[in-house]
Design a protein around this motif. Sequence first.
Motif, mmCIF file in Angstrom:
data_model
loop_
_atom_site.group_PDB
_atom_site.id
_atom_site.type_symbol
_atom_site.label_atom_id
_atom_site.label_comp_id
_atom_site.label_asym_id
_atom_site.label_seq_id
_atom_site.Cartn_x
_atom_site.Cartn_y
_atom_site.Cartn_z
ATOM 1 N N UNK A 41 4.773 0.682 -8.223
ATOM 2 C CA UNK A 41 4.244 -0.233 -7.165
ATOM 3 C C UNK A 41 4.959 -0.642 -6.306
ATOM 4 N N UNK A 42 5.834 -0.861 -6.610
ATOM 5 C CA UNK A 42 7.367 -1.941 -6.079
ATOM 6 C C UNK A 42 7.809 -0.299 -5.322
ATOM 7 N N UNK A 43 7.825 0.115 -5.468
ATOM 8 C CA UNK A 43 8.489 1.278 -4.644
ATOM 9 C C UNK A 43 7.803 2.200 -3.571
ATOM 10 N N UNK A 44 6.309 2.232 -4.604
ATOM 11 C CA UNK A 44 5.421 2.253 -3.185
ATOM 12 C C UNK A 44 5.015 1.527 -1.982
ATOM 13 N N UNK A 45 4.364 0.125 -2.637
ATOM 14 C CA UNK A 45 5.196 -1.075 -1.336
ATOM 15 C C UNK A 45 6.591 -0.920 -0.757
ATOM 16 N N UNK A 46 7.449 -0.439 -0.855
ATOM 17 C CA UNK A 46 8.463 -0.215 -0.064
ATOM 18 C C UNK A 46 8.290 0.587 0.878
ATOM 19 N N UNK A 47 7.620 1.388 0.493
ATOM 20 C CA UNK A 47 7.695 2.809 1.260
ATOM 21 C C UNK A 47 6.759 2.221 2.827
ATOM 22 N N UNK A 48 5.045 1.799 2.477
ATOM 23 C CA UNK A 48 4.810 1.761 3.163
ATOM 24 C C UNK A 48 5.278 0.208 4.044
ATOM 25 N N UNK A 49 5.911 -1.031 3.707
ATOM 26 C CA UNK A 49 6.408 -1.891 4.309
ATOM 27 C C UNK A 49 7.763 -1.139 4.941
ATOM 28 N N UNK A 50 8.356 -0.263 5.005
ATOM 29 C CA UNK A 50 8.985 0.081 5.769
ATOM 30 C C UNK A 50 8.775 1.383 6.869
ATOM 31 N N UNK A 51 7.995 1.840 6.715
ATOM 32 C CA UNK A 51 6.740 2.610 7.946
ATOM 33 C C UNK A 51 6.832 1.335 9.201
ATOM 34 N N UNK A 52 6.019 0.146 8.107
ATOM 35 C CA UNK A 52 5.413 -0.815 8.735
ATOM 36 C C UNK A 52 6.238 -1.282 9.664
ATOM 37 N N UNK A 53 7.175 -1.428 9.581
ATOM 38 C CA UNK A 53 8.276 -2.135 10.499
ATOM 39 C C UNK A 53 8.951 -0.817 11.250
#
Length: 446
Positions: free
Chosen positions: A214-226
Motif C-alpha cells: 500500500x505504501x508503494x501504491x500511495x507513493x504513486x498517487x501522491x506523486x501523480x497528484x504533485x
Amino acid sequence: MSSTTNNDDKQKHNQKQAGDSVLEKPMSRRDLLRLMGVGGAGLLIGATGVGGIMQAASKTLSAPTTAATTAATGAGANGDVLPFYGAHQAGIATPSQDFILFAAFDLTAASIDEVRTLFQVWTAASAAMTQGTMIGTDNNNLNLPPSDTGEAAGLSPSKTTITFGVGPSFFDGRFGLSSKKPSSLEELPAFGGDELQPEWCGGDIGVQVCANDMQVAFHAIRNLTRIARGKAVLRWTTEGFQRTSGADKQGATPRNLMGFKDGTANPDTSDEAQMKQVVWASADDGVPWMAGGSYMVVRRIRMRVEVWDRSTLSDQEATFGRHRESGAPIGSLKEFDTVDVNKKDENGKPVIPANSHLALARGDGSLKILRRSYSYSSGLDKRTGQLDAGLLFICYNRDTSKQFIPMQTKLSLMDKLNEYIVHTGSAVFACFPGVSEGGYIGETLL
C-alpha cells in the motif's frame, strides 16, 4: 578494481551525462523566481516544474524504463516488475494485486496542450514508478525540492500497475474533443436502490493504482497528484484491499467482506478471443482511438455488515446462489462447476434461487464483464455508529451500454443481495489503449 565497481562508475557517468540540465545545477533564489515565471504557470513544488521544465522531465523520466536499467537495479529479478508499456494498459487483464488506491481527478488545465503535457509527464513518471526507480533527477540537489517524495525508496516495485482513463466530463467542450466522445461513455443511469453521494462520483480522469504494497501504491498517487498541480486536482480517492498473496499461497479467488468468493465467473484473461469479445474495444466499434482500450465502471458499494452478520448461513447462500465454503453453485461441489440456473429440486423449485445474485448476474450467459474488485473500509460512520465498509466494485467491458448497464439494471430490480448493500459511489471511464516506449498515455486521442 572489480568489474562491479567499473560498471557502477560507468553507470554513474552515463546518468550524469543523461541528466545534464538546469535542473541538476545549484540554483539561486533569483533562478527559482525566474523559473516560476515561465509561461505564467508557476513552479510545481516538489515535482519537476511546468512548460519547458515538464518537457525536459518527460525526456529524462523515460530513461529508467529501459530493460538495461531494470537489469542494473535488479528490480525484475524477483518478478516484482510488470511492464508499463504494451498493446494494452496493465492493470486490466493483470492478475489482481493485494491493494488498490483509486483516484479521480478534475482538470483545471486551460488548454489541450496543457492536458497533453500532463499525460506525457504522467506517462514518464508512471513508467519509472512501475520499475521501482525514483522519479526525476533532482533527488540529491540541496537547492531544490526532491523530484520524488521518497517514501518508496528502496522498496520493491511490488507489481505496481497504473491504469488511466477519462470520464464523460473530459469531453464537455473545454478542449475541443466533444466529437471524439464514445457514444457508450455516458454517466450511468439511476439504478433502483442507489444512494449516490457526490463525494464518491464522477471525475474527468480516473487513475487505478494496484500494487502488492500500500505504501508503494500511495507513493504513486501522491506523486501523480504533485505533478498535476496547476493542471488537475484530486476529486476523490478510495483505498482497497484483498487477502494478500502472502496469506493465500494458493492464489484462490478472493473473498469479499461478506465471506463469499468474488470473481469466480470472470472470463479467462489468457483467452485472447474471449478478451476481444468481452473486454477490449475495437476500431470496428466506431471509436478508433479506443482500439485496444476498455471501458471501466467503478461503484462504491457499502455493505450492511451488521445486518448480514445476523443472517443465517442458508439465507446468505440463497442470497449469493453459492455455497460459502467452497464457492460452488448451490447444489454443486466445486467452485468452477457449471452453473445450471434451470435445475430444479424434488419439489420443482429452482436449486439456485431465481432472485439470487448468481442467477441474475449470469442470466442466459450472454452478458459478461471482467470484475476486478477490492474490499474497502473507511472506519466508523459517526451518523449511524456502523462500519462504513464494503466493496470497491471495478469492472471492465467492451461496451458498458451493452454489458454492465443491462446486467446492473436487472440486479437493481430483483437481486436478493440488495437487502444488504447500498451503492454510494459511481463513475465510468474510457481507459486508453496501451502505449509504446517514446509515446504517452492518451496519445491516440490527443
